[in-house]
Design a protein around this motif. Structure first.
Motif, PDB file in Angstrom:
ATOM      1  N   LEU A 107       0.831  -1.203   0.000  1.00  0.00           N
ATOM      2  CA  LEU A 107       0.000   0.000   0.000  1.00  0.00           C
ATOM      3  C   LEU A 107       0.868   1.256   0.000  1.00  0.00           C
ATOM      4  CD1 LEU A 107      -2.788  -1.046   2.542  1.00  0.00           C
ATOM      5  CD2 LEU A 107      -2.906  -1.063   0.037  1.00  0.00           C
ATOM      6  N   ARG A 108       1.935   1.237   0.811  1.00  0.00           N
ATOM      7  CA  ARG A 108       2.846   2.395   0.835  1.00  0.00           C
ATOM      8  C   ARG A 108       3.490   2.607  -0.533  1.00  0.00           C
ATOM      9  NH1 ARG A 108       4.884  -0.421   5.656  1.00  0.00           N
ATOM     10  NH2 ARG A 108       3.823   0.427   7.502  1.00  0.00           N
ATOM     11  N   ALA A 109       3.916   1.507  -1.162  1.00  0.00           N
ATOM     12  CA  ALA A 109       4.561   1.614  -2.473  1.00  0.00           C
ATOM     13  C   ALA A 109       3.586   2.154  -3.513  1.00  0.00           C
ATOM     14  CB  ALA A 109       5.093   0.243  -2.896  1.00  0.00           C
ATOM     15  N   ALA A 110       2.341   1.676  -3.467  1.00  0.00           N
ATOM     16  CA  ALA A 110       1.333   2.152  -4.418  1.00  0.00           C
ATOM     17  C   ALA A 110       1.118   3.659  -4.264  1.00  0.00           C
ATOM     18  CB  ALA A 110       0.027   1.399  -4.200  1.00  0.00           C
ATOM     19  N   ALA A 111       1.028   4.117  -3.025  1.00  0.00           N
ATOM     20  CA  ALA A 111       0.847   5.545  -2.780  1.00  0.00           C
ATOM     21  C   ALA A 111       2.057   6.347  -3.240  1.00  0.00           C
ATOM     22  CB  ALA A 111       0.584   5.785  -1.295  1.00  0.00           C
ATOM     23  N   THR A 116      -4.026   5.858  -6.334  1.00  0.00           N
ATOM     24  CA  THR A 116      -5.020   6.169  -5.306  1.00  0.00           C
ATOM     25  C   THR A 116      -5.206   4.930  -4.446  1.00  0.00           C
ATOM     26  OG1 THR A 116      -6.170   7.789  -6.680  1.00  0.00           O
ATOM     27  CG2 THR A 116      -7.425   6.784  -4.881  1.00  0.00           C
ATOM     28  N   VAL A 117      -5.074   5.089  -3.141  1.00  0.00           N
ATOM     29  CA  VAL A 117      -5.177   3.970  -2.209  1.00  0.00           C
ATOM     30  C   VAL A 117      -6.424   4.153  -1.358  1.00  0.00           C
ATOM     31  CG1 VAL A 117      -4.053   2.708  -0.330  1.00  0.00           C
ATOM     32  CG2 VAL A 117      -2.674   3.723  -2.166  1.00  0.00           C
ATOM     33  N   GLY A 118      -7.226   3.110  -1.262  1.00  0.00           N
ATOM     34  CA  GLY A 118      -8.483   3.235  -0.549  1.00  0.00           C
ATOM     35  C   GLY A 118      -8.816   2.043   0.314  1.00  0.00           C
ATOM     36  N   ALA A 119      -9.879   2.186   1.080  1.00  0.00           N
ATOM     37  CA  ALA A 119     -10.282   1.165   2.034  1.00  0.00           C
ATOM     38  C   ALA A 119     -11.795   1.103   2.113  1.00  0.00           C
ATOM     39  CB  ALA A 119      -9.696   1.465   3.410  1.00  0.00           C
ATOM     40  N   VAL A 120     -12.313  -0.112   2.258  1.00  0.00           N
ATOM     41  CA  VAL A 120     -13.749  -0.332   2.376  1.00  0.00           C
ATOM     42  C   VAL A 120     -14.035  -1.047   3.691  1.00  0.00           C
ATOM     43  CG1 VAL A 120     -15.750  -1.509   1.373  1.00  0.00           C
ATOM     44  CG2 VAL A 120     -14.067  -0.397  -0.122  1.00  0.00           C
ATOM     45  N   ASP A 121     -15.093  -0.616   4.374  1.00  0.00           N
ATOM     46  CA  ASP A 121     -15.489  -1.162   5.670  1.00  0.00           C
ATOM     47  C   ASP A 121     -14.396  -0.881   6.699  1.00  0.00           C
ATOM     48  OD1 ASP A 121     -16.483  -2.835   7.842  1.00  0.00           O
ATOM     49  OD2 ASP A 121     -17.710  -3.877   6.371  1.00  0.00           O
ATOM     50  N   THR A 122     -13.736  -1.922   7.244  1.00  0.00           N
ATOM     51  CA  THR A 122     -12.677  -1.673   8.228  1.00  0.00           C
ATOM     52  C   THR A 122     -11.292  -1.622   7.590  1.00  0.00           C
ATOM     53  OG1 THR A 122     -12.542  -4.043   8.716  1.00  0.00           O
ATOM     54  CG2 THR A 122     -14.011  -2.733  10.097  1.00  0.00           C
ATOM     55  N   GLY A 123     -11.234  -1.511   6.273  1.00  0.00           N
ATOM     56  CA  GLY A 123      -9.942  -1.402   5.612  1.00  0.00           C
ATOM     57  C   GLY A 123      -9.155  -0.172   6.030  1.00  0.00           C
ATOM     58  N   SER A 124      -9.835   0.814   6.626  1.00  0.00           N
ATOM     59  CA  SER A 124      -9.141   2.018   7.097  1.00  0.00           C
ATOM     60  C   SER A 124      -8.100   1.698   8.163  1.00  0.00           C
ATOM     61  CB  SER A 124     -10.157   3.029   7.650  1.00  0.00           C
ATOM     62  OG  SER A 124     -10.951   3.549   6.614  1.00  0.00           O
ATOM     63  N   GLN A 160     -19.816   9.458   8.009  1.00  0.00           N
ATOM     64  CA  GLN A 160     -20.431   9.604   6.693  1.00  0.00           C
ATOM     65  C   GLN A 160     -20.212   8.328   5.900  1.00  0.00           C
ATOM     66  OE1 GLN A 160     -17.702  12.982   5.946  1.00  0.00           O
ATOM     67  NE2 GLN A 160     -17.382  12.085   3.908  1.00  0.00           N
ATOM     68  N   ILE A 161     -20.767   8.237   4.684  1.00  0.00           N
ATOM     69  CA  ILE A 161     -20.714   6.945   3.994  1.00  0.00           C
ATOM     70  C   ILE A 161     -19.414   6.722   3.219  1.00  0.00           C
ATOM     71  CG2 ILE A 161     -23.214   6.650   3.894  1.00  0.00           C
ATOM     72  CD1 ILE A 161     -23.120   7.586   0.972  1.00  0.00           C
ATOM     73  N   TYR A 162     -18.789   7.770   2.718  1.00  0.00           N
ATOM     74  CA  TYR A 162     -17.476   7.599   2.094  1.00  0.00           C
ATOM     75  C   TYR A 162     -16.788   8.949   1.978  1.00  0.00           C
ATOM     76  CZ  TYR A 162     -19.334   9.272  -2.436  1.00  0.00           C
ATOM     77  OH  TYR A 162     -19.886  10.018  -3.449  1.00  0.00           O
ATOM     78  N   SER A 163     -15.487   8.888   1.691  1.00  0.00           N
ATOM     79  CA  SER A 163     -14.701  10.108   1.543  1.00  0.00           C
ATOM     80  C   SER A 163     -13.687   9.914   0.428  1.00  0.00           C
ATOM     81  CB  SER A 163     -13.982  10.444   2.852  1.00  0.00           C
ATOM     82  OG  SER A 163     -13.056  11.509   2.673  1.00  0.00           O
ATOM     83  N   ILE A 164     -13.584  10.900  -0.443  1.00  0.00           N
ATOM     84  CA  ILE A 164     -12.534  10.937  -1.470  1.00  0.00           C
ATOM     85  C   ILE A 164     -11.742  12.206  -1.242  1.00  0.00           C
ATOM     86  CG2 ILE A 164     -11.999  11.018  -3.924  1.00  0.00           C
ATOM     87  CD1 ILE A 164     -14.603   9.578  -4.493  1.00  0.00           C
ATOM     88  N   GLU A 165     -10.515  12.039  -0.771  1.00  0.00           N
ATOM     89  CA  GLU A 165      -9.670  13.187  -0.444  1.00  0.00           C
ATOM     90  C   GLU A 165      -8.336  13.031  -1.146  1.00  0.00           C
ATOM     91  OE1 GLU A 165      -7.737  15.460   3.454  1.00  0.00           O
ATOM     92  OE2 GLU A 165      -9.081  13.754   3.721  1.00  0.00           O
ATOM     93  N   ASN A 166      -8.151  13.810  -2.205  1.00  0.00           N
ATOM     94  CA  ASN A 166      -6.954  13.682  -3.030  1.00  0.00           C
ATOM     95  C   ASN A 166      -6.813  12.235  -3.475  1.00  0.00           C
ATOM     96  OD1 ASN A 166      -6.385  16.439  -2.703  1.00  0.00           O
ATOM     97  ND2 ASN A 166      -5.335  16.061  -0.772  1.00  0.00           N
ATOM     98  N   GLN A 167      -5.767  11.553  -3.074  1.00  0.00           N
ATOM     99  CA  GLN A 167      -5.575  10.174  -3.537  1.00  0.00           C
ATOM    100  C   GLN A 167      -5.792   9.154  -2.419  1.00  0.00           C
ATOM    101  OE1 GLN A 167      -1.735  11.198  -5.580  1.00  0.00           O
ATOM    102  NE2 GLN A 167      -2.612   9.938  -7.203  1.00  0.00           N
ATOM    103  N   ARG A 168      -6.717   9.482  -1.525  1.00  0.00           N
ATOM    104  CA  ARG A 168      -7.115   8.542  -0.468  1.00  0.00           C
ATOM    105  C   ARG A 168      -8.632   8.397  -0.507  1.00  0.00           C
ATOM    106  NH1 ARG A 168      -2.683   8.277  -0.989  1.00  0.00           N
ATOM    107  NH2 ARG A 168      -0.941   8.430   0.477  1.00  0.00           N
ATOM    108  N   ILE A 169      -9.068   7.152  -0.417  1.00  0.00           N
ATOM    109  CA  ILE A 169     -10.497   6.846  -0.436  1.00  0.00           C
ATOM    110  C   ILE A 169     -10.810   5.973   0.771  1.00  0.00           C
ATOM    111  CG2 ILE A 169     -12.299   5.521  -1.619  1.00  0.00           C
ATOM    112  CD1 ILE A 169     -10.984   6.277  -4.255  1.00  0.00           C
TER     113      ILE A 169
END
Length: 360
Positions: A107-111, A116-124, A160-169
């Protein structure tokens, strides 16, 4: 890729095709994964060409068990997956226990290389462990927010239900995953295509700021006293407020608080507060590996023994037994082929001879 709604091409003159690596962690939410991939599939189908590409990824390329018991095959492992424009981590009931160093490094390398690196449910939890959201607000499923705050108190968690902030989802999961994907499709291609996908899935899109729970949605009028009581109690789990404190902060009399709790919740303020704290403790035991003492402290119990007795009275099982039972069930479904090999023992020579003689 799209700029102001217009598709652009790469140097070869071919329309850009955004690629997604959908990373499945053990106990991931299957409904969220299906909605994400179906949104991309329908976008391709309705356009008559490949606008998006996606791959299902697991730690080692082996099938992964979803939270509902279904096993999902993977196209790639973390080591063999190709570079993608989007990396989405789908995680559920075990948000930190199986987030390996390999996953966090990928994930660090991808960023680092601009994805864009993101997470769904508890992926945060994985994004926070990887240090990718230190100064950002994250979204995750509302049940896991108390556990997340306990582990990462410096990171703000939103309901809230989701967030898109620059290259983080980040996304709460469930149906919110579809709202997220519609937004992504709209940004990358066009709002019209996103609307086509929404219609195909019989869904009315919501904005990112929509609330996860019905009782969290903005009211047309001033929030009721019952709403304010709940919100105040949920914000003060570790150091529970006394009835006079609650009344003072709400600028009402303590008798008014008592009457409202009896009217709206059919219980006393003290009992209501206890239920809220016990439910928060149950969620922490479900999602995390905090010690019983740490869970007790986080939920406002002065001693672990008091917490254990109260938990047992409410749920009919001790906190330790609740978590042990849960983890035992989860461990038996993780890589069952390896588990069978570790349990199986070859028959002794004597037993084998006897079996051959009797035909058993």
């Amino acid at each position: 890729m799209v700029t102001n709604g217009a598709e652009v091409t790469n140097g070869a003159g071919r329309a850009d095709t955004p690629a997604f690596n959908l990373i499945m962690q053990p106990e991931f939410p299957l409904n969220a994964l299906v909605l994400a991939s179906e949104a991309l599939r329908i976008a391709n189908q309705n356009s008559g060409r490949e606008l998006f590409r996606w791959r299902f990824v697991s730690e080692d390329g082996a099938p992964v068990r979803a939270s509902n018991g279904i096993w999902m095959s993977a196209d790639d492992s973390l080591q063999t997956m190709s570079h993608a424009d989007y990396y989405l981590v789908f995680e559920g009931n075990l948000p930190t226990q199986r987030n390996s160093a390999l996953l966090l490094n990928k994930l660090r390398a991808a960023a680092r290389f601009g994805s864009t690196v993101g997470a769904v449910d508890t992926g945060s939890f994985a994004l926070a462990q990887a240090g990718l959201v230190d100064d950002r607000q994250v979204v995750l499923h509302w049940e896991a927010i108390p556990s997340f705050k306990e582990r990462f108190p410096e990171i703000k968690a939103s309901s809230q239900i989701y967030s898109i902030e620059n290259q983080r989802i980040t996304c709460a999961g469930g149906i919110a995953t579809l709202d997220l994907m519609l937004d992504i499709i709209s940004r990358l291609k066009s709002p019209a295509l996103a609307n086509e996908v929404a219609n195909a899935l019989v869904h009315a899109p919501r904005s990112s700021g929509a609330a996860q729970r019905l009782d969290d949605r903005p009211k047309l009028a001033v929030p009721s006293l019952a709403d304010r009581i709940l919100e105040l109690m949920e914000r003060h789990l570790d150091f529970p407020l006394s009835l006079p404190d609650i009344a003072n902060r709400l600028d009402v009399s303590h008798k008014t608080v008592q009457r409202e709790c009896l009217r709206s919740f059919e219980t006393t303020p003290k009992r209501l507060y206890l239920r809220i704290r016990l439910q928060a403790s149950r969620n922490m035991l479900f999602y995390e590996e905090f010690s019983i003492k740490d869970v007790a402290t986080a939920c406002g119990f002065s001693y672990p023994s008091v917490f254990s007795r109260t938990f047992l009275a409410q749920f009919g099982i001790s906190p330790r037994a609740f978590r042990d039972t849960l983890r035992r069930g989860q461990s038996q479904t993780y890589r069952p082929e390896v588990r069978r090999l570790s349990i199986w023992r070859p028959p002794t020579t004597e037993a084998a001879d006897r079996s051959a003689t009797t035909g058993a």
